[in-house]
Design a protein around this motif. Structure first.
Motif, mmCIF file in Angstrom:
data_model
loop_
_atom_site.group_PDB
_atom_site.id
_atom_site.type_symbol
_atom_site.label_atom_id
_atom_site.label_comp_id
_atom_site.label_asym_id
_atom_site.label_seq_id
_atom_site.Cartn_x
_atom_site.Cartn_y
_atom_site.Cartn_z
ATOM 1 N N MET A 1 -4.279 1.980 -2.499
ATOM 2 C CA MET A 1 -5.001 1.681 -3.712
ATOM 3 C C MET A 1 -3.995 1.574 -4.843
ATOM 4 O O MET A 1 -3.265 2.505 -5.127
ATOM 5 N N GLU A 91 -1.656 11.618 -1.249
ATOM 6 C CA GLU A 91 -1.857 10.183 -1.461
ATOM 7 C C GLU A 91 -2.106 9.492 -0.118
ATOM 8 O O GLU A 91 -2.934 8.584 -0.017
ATOM 9 N N GLN A 92 -1.420 9.932 0.927
ATOM 10 C CA GLN A 92 -1.623 9.358 2.259
ATOM 11 C C GLN A 92 -3.046 9.589 2.744
ATOM 12 O O GLN A 92 -3.683 8.695 3.295
ATOM 13 N N HIS A 95 -5.397 7.183 1.116
ATOM 14 C CA HIS A 95 -5.332 5.864 1.763
ATOM 15 C C HIS A 95 -6.070 5.875 3.097
ATOM 16 O O HIS A 95 -6.776 4.921 3.423
ATOM 17 N N TRP A 96 -5.924 6.963 3.868
ATOM 18 C CA TRP A 96 -6.647 7.078 5.131
ATOM 19 C C TRP A 96 -8.156 7.046 4.884
ATOM 20 O O TRP A 96 -8.888 6.366 5.594
ATOM 21 N N ASP A 99 -9.295 3.656 4.050
ATOM 22 C CA ASP A 99 -9.190 2.780 5.230
ATOM 23 C C ASP A 99 -10.187 3.146 6.326
ATOM 24 O O ASP A 99 -10.212 2.516 7.374
#
Length: 116
Positions: A1, A91-92, A95-96, A99
């Motif tokens: 993002m 942050e990862q 994103h997961w 997604d």
């Protein structure tokens, strides 16, 4: 993002939220239920009851921004009732989540120095 800010922290509000709430209603949840400073620069993530919509609230030093995502054919893998009412995400993990992955069982990928 991609956003215009680098968030200091990312908080997920686990209980579902009435999505008629907008900036003021979500900001009140951050203060009253999460006991956090809504103007800290952190991201605050909320989900609706059917788990097909997310709202992300943040303060960007000039005002509040509200990001809204709706899935057309799927649902977000939202942490269930056995978990805490709020989670701190990397942050990862954000994103997961965006997604469509389950963030609770995942750990950030750590690359080690491998000699070949």
């Amino acid at each position: 993002m991609k956003m215009f800010v680098e968030p200091s922290d990312i908080y997920l509000h686990r209980p579902v939220v009435d999505f008629r709430k907008s900036i003021n209603g979500l900001a009140n949840i951050v203060v009253a239920e999460m006991n956090l400073n809504v103007m800290s620069g952190a991201l605050f993530i909320f989900c609706n009851k059917s788990k097909d919509k997310l709202k992300i609230l943040y303060w960007d030093k000039t005002g509040f921004a509200l990001w809204h995502k709706r899935l057309e054919n799927n649902k977000f893998k939202w942490p269930n009732a056995e978990h805490e009412n709020q989670l701190v995400l990397s942050e990862q993990q954000l994103h997961w989540l965006l997604d469509g992955f389950d963030i609770v069982g995942h750990k950030p990928l750590i690359l080690s120095n491998l000699s070949l």
